[in-house]
Structure formats: structure tokens, C-alpha cells
Motif scaffolding. Sequence first.
Motif, PDB file in Angstrom:
ATOM      1  N   GLY A  56       0.795  -1.210   0.000  1.00 39.55           N
ATOM      2  CA  GLY A  56       0.000   0.000   0.000  1.00 39.55           C
ATOM      3  C   GLY A  56       0.832   1.267   0.000  1.00 39.55           C
ATOM      4  N   VAL A 213     -12.773  10.607  -0.550  1.00 40.32           N
ATOM      5  CA  VAL A 213     -12.407  10.278   0.835  1.00 40.32           C
ATOM      6  C   VAL A 213     -13.279   9.141   1.355  1.00 40.32           C
ATOM      7  CG1 VAL A 213     -12.294  11.164   3.193  1.00 40.32           C
ATOM      8  CG2 VAL A 213     -11.523  12.593   1.292  1.00 40.32           C
ATOM      9  N   THR A 216     -12.179   5.942  -0.192  1.00 41.09           N
ATOM     10  CA  THR A 216     -10.932   5.507   0.442  1.00 41.09           C
ATOM     11  C   THR A 216     -11.211   4.811   1.767  1.00 41.09           C
ATOM     12  OG1 THR A 216      -9.740   7.348  -0.592  1.00 41.09           O
ATOM     13  CG2 THR A 216      -8.699   6.302   1.301  1.00 41.09           C
ATOM     14  N   ALA A 217     -12.114   5.376   2.557  1.00 38.90           N
ATOM     15  CA  ALA A 217     -12.465   4.771   3.848  1.00 38.90           C
ATOM     16  C   ALA A 217     -13.123   3.409   3.656  1.00 38.90           C
ATOM     17  CB  ALA A 217     -13.397   5.704   4.622  1.00 38.90           C
ATOM     18  N   PHE A 220     -10.753   0.440   2.832  1.00 39.61           N
ATOM     19  CA  PHE A 220     -10.057  -0.079   4.013  1.00 39.61           C
ATOM     20  C   PHE A 220     -10.685  -1.399   4.468  1.00 39.61           C
ATOM     21  CE2 PHE A 220     -10.189  -0.608   8.595  1.00 39.61           C
ATOM     22  CZ  PHE A 220      -8.875  -0.453   9.002  1.00 39.61           C
ATOM     23  N   ILE A 340      -5.983   5.263  -2.789  1.00 37.32           N
ATOM     24  CA  ILE A 340      -7.093   4.497  -2.225  1.00 37.32           C
ATOM     25  C   ILE A 340      -6.626   3.099  -1.821  1.00 37.32           C
ATOM     26  CG2 ILE A 340      -9.186   3.263  -2.953  1.00 37.32           C
ATOM     27  CD1 ILE A 340     -10.296   5.736  -4.044  1.00 37.32           C
ATOM     28  N   SER A 343      -5.130   2.753   1.619  1.00 39.89           N
ATOM     29  CA  SER A 343      -6.129   2.534   2.657  1.00 39.89           C
ATOM     30  C   SER A 343      -6.523   1.059   2.728  1.00 39.89           C
ATOM     31  CB  SER A 343      -7.361   3.396   2.384  1.00 39.89           C
ATOM     32  OG  SER A 343      -8.398   3.103   3.289  1.00 39.89           O
ATOM     33  N   HIS A 344      -6.720   0.458   1.558  1.00 36.80           N
ATOM     34  CA  HIS A 344      -7.032  -0.976   1.488  1.00 36.80           C
ATOM     35  C   HIS A 344      -5.953  -1.787   2.189  1.00 36.80           C
ATOM     36  CE1 HIS A 344      -7.150  -4.987  -0.401  1.00 36.80           C
ATOM     37  NE2 HIS A 344      -8.409  -4.745  -0.725  1.00 36.80           N
ATOM     38  N   VAL A 346      -3.742  -0.771   4.497  1.00 34.83           N
ATOM     39  CA  VAL A 346      -3.745  -0.566   5.947  1.00 34.83           C
ATOM     40  C   VAL A 346      -4.763  -1.526   6.570  1.00 34.83           C
ATOM     41  CG1 VAL A 346      -4.252   1.045   7.825  1.00 34.83           C
ATOM     42  CG2 VAL A 346      -2.942   1.817   5.841  1.00 34.83           C
ATOM     43  N   GLY A 347      -5.915  -1.632   5.924  1.00 30.07           N
ATOM     44  CA  GLY A 347      -6.896  -2.612   6.374  1.00 30.07           C
ATOM     45  C   GLY A 347      -6.374  -4.029   6.270  1.00 30.07           C
TER      46      GLY A 347
END
Length: 400
Positions: A56, A213, A216-217, A220, A340, A343-344, A346-347
Amino acid sequence: MSRPWIVTLACGALLISLALGIRQGFGLFLPPIVEDIGVGRGLVALAIALQNLAWGLISPVFGAFADRFGARLAAAVGGLLYAGGLAVMSLATDGGDVIAGQVLIGLGLGGAGFSVVLGAVGRAAPPAKRSMAFGIVTAGGSLGQFAVVPVEQALLQSFGWSQALIVLAVASLAMVVVALGLRDGRGEQEGEADTAQTTRQALVEALSHRSFVLLTAGFFVCGFQVVFIATHLPAFLRDKGVDTSWAAWSLALVGLFNIVGSLGAGWYGGRFAKRTGLAWLYLIRSVIIAVFVLLPISPGSALLFGAVIGLFWLGTVPLTSGLIATFFGTRYMAMLYGIIFFSHQVGSFLGAWVGGVLYDRFGSYEAMWWLTVAAGIVAAAVHVLIDERPVARLAAEPAE
């Protein structure tokens, strides 16, 4: 079929097939590595989590590089890093070696993974065919999972985890060759206003865009769910008395049925609201996971779970990437998808790592399963709030 965008599409799908197919089987290596080098599941899970985080972190960098200099070089470098990571991991004698190998693989995926490939395909494909093209690329990753995961299980049984990884390292060099088929044209499909935009302007525009945004969230949660399942399902099934070979076939079925799911999502995104498709996808995922955990665990339920969850596995990718193209066009799509995708990942990091930590703490994956259910419900709500319209400078352009 000789049109350049078809060549880019075919090479992109094959590249994703190789890159994702190999990594989807890493969960199979978790138990034998733990037993052989004497580390806990949490440490190996952390290594896989760091792979996802490195992927990421580097994706926007590789994406910006590809947007400026072309996808071929970015993907070829990624393939070399990927092969190097597998080689390092094959020689592991402690947890540090496993972590180093997985981080290299993550860096390689930044160049040979979705952000670079989807950017190249998005620029090359005609707007009317773009959403379906994204679905075909995503389906390529699923085909790789279906084809490669059983091979990895066979290699493990025949040669052991170390030699199996050496074989995979050699095979992964094919990604460098396939990368040469990616078309490096940039911005052909967009208007002059789109191509005149600078990288900095594109970043400012995207990061101040409310729906970007929210997207992006939501992405995650996709990483959190799928990487937890891919990493820990084999160990979870073994704890329930189900042989690891059934886990391999369950993961293979995820890949097989996601071919249908990804193509279906690409078709859907070209005709209906992408945000609505994403909301339903996340909600249905949560229902499937809840039913799987509540029912008795057996080889049959493991295979059924793999098939059903596979229908909703990576359908997020064509819909999410399609929304980026809808919002901003394709000139900086690789970089914006990379943001984006960070974020994925990080999840993904938390899905792999927290799953291992909670197991080591409680001796069970139950809490983590229910956490993935709750996360999917939240993601569904987030996507309902997205405004699916292009930015003002593209409002006059034909819709995808």
C-alpha cells in the motif's frame, strides 16, 4: 482483437493473475513455517501484514511513476522485487527473514499490482468498455488464485515450504516478461483539460473530494476482510479439525467464483450506480461470514464458504477503480488508485496482524470473525453516501 488496448488488457490480466495467484496461497505456508523455524502465528501473520502495508505504501509511488514514465518499467521492476522476496523467504531461518521476504514481495506488488495495471488499462480502453475491462483484469487475479493455490499446496506436500518458495520465485520472473506488453500511452481518452493537470493539482483535487475520501475509507474494509480470510482460513479450519488440503481448495474456489463476481461487477458498473453495487457487496459479504461462523465447520461448509464469498471477493476493484475514473478521468488514475489502495492495505495489515494477535491472546478466531462482519456493515453505509458524479472540469465529458 489486434487493437492495442486488447493487448494491454490481456497482459494486464495475466500479470495480475501471476502476482495475486501466488500471494493468495501464503496462508498455506503459515503452519509449516511456524512449526519449522519456531515462531508464533502472530509473527508470521505480522510478516504478511507488513507485506500488505508495504504494498500500500509504495503503490502511489509506483502509480505516479507509471503515470509519468509508463507502466512497462514500473511493472517489470515490481516483478523483479517480487521474485527476490520469494527467494529471501525461501532461505528463512528466523522471523526476521520471513518479514524481509514479505516486505520485498509487498514492494514488488506495488509495481506489478492493481494500481499500475488498472491505470494502464484505464487509459488504453475506450470509455464505454472501461468498466468491463477493469472486471476482466480483476478476474485475471481470481483465475490465478484458482490455478496457483492448489499448485502451491502440491509443492508444499512434495518438497516442503522452502523448496516450494524457490520454485515460485523462478516462476514469478514471468511477470517481468508479461510487463513488456503493457501499453505506455497516457491520457489518450481524456480531454485537454485532463491532460494539462499537474500531479500536485490532481492530488489536491482528489484529497479535497468528499466522495473520494469516503471511497478511500470504504476500501479499508475490503482489505481488512479479504486478507484476514486469505491468511487465517487455513489455520482456522485446521483448528476445527479440517485438513489443510480442504483449505487450499476453499481458497481456490474463492478465486474460481470471483471470476464470475469480478466480471459481474464490471458489467454492473458499466450500467448502474457503482456506489450502490459496492454497498450491497459489503453488506452481503458480512452476511456470508456470519452464516459461515454460526454453522458447524466441516470440509463441505469450507468449500461452500469459498464458493459463495468468492462471488463477492474482489468485485470491489472494478467498481472502486471505475468510480475513480468517473470522478477524475484516467490521466492520474494509477496514482489515485494507489492512494485508495493504500487505505485498502492498511486494512489488510490490520486484518492479517490483528487476526494473529487475537488468536495468540484468546486461542480462537471468533472475535476477529465478528469484527469483519461489523466492518462490512459500516462500509456498506459509507458507500451509500458517495456522490457518483464527475468533478466540474469533466462534467461536460461523456459518461462512462
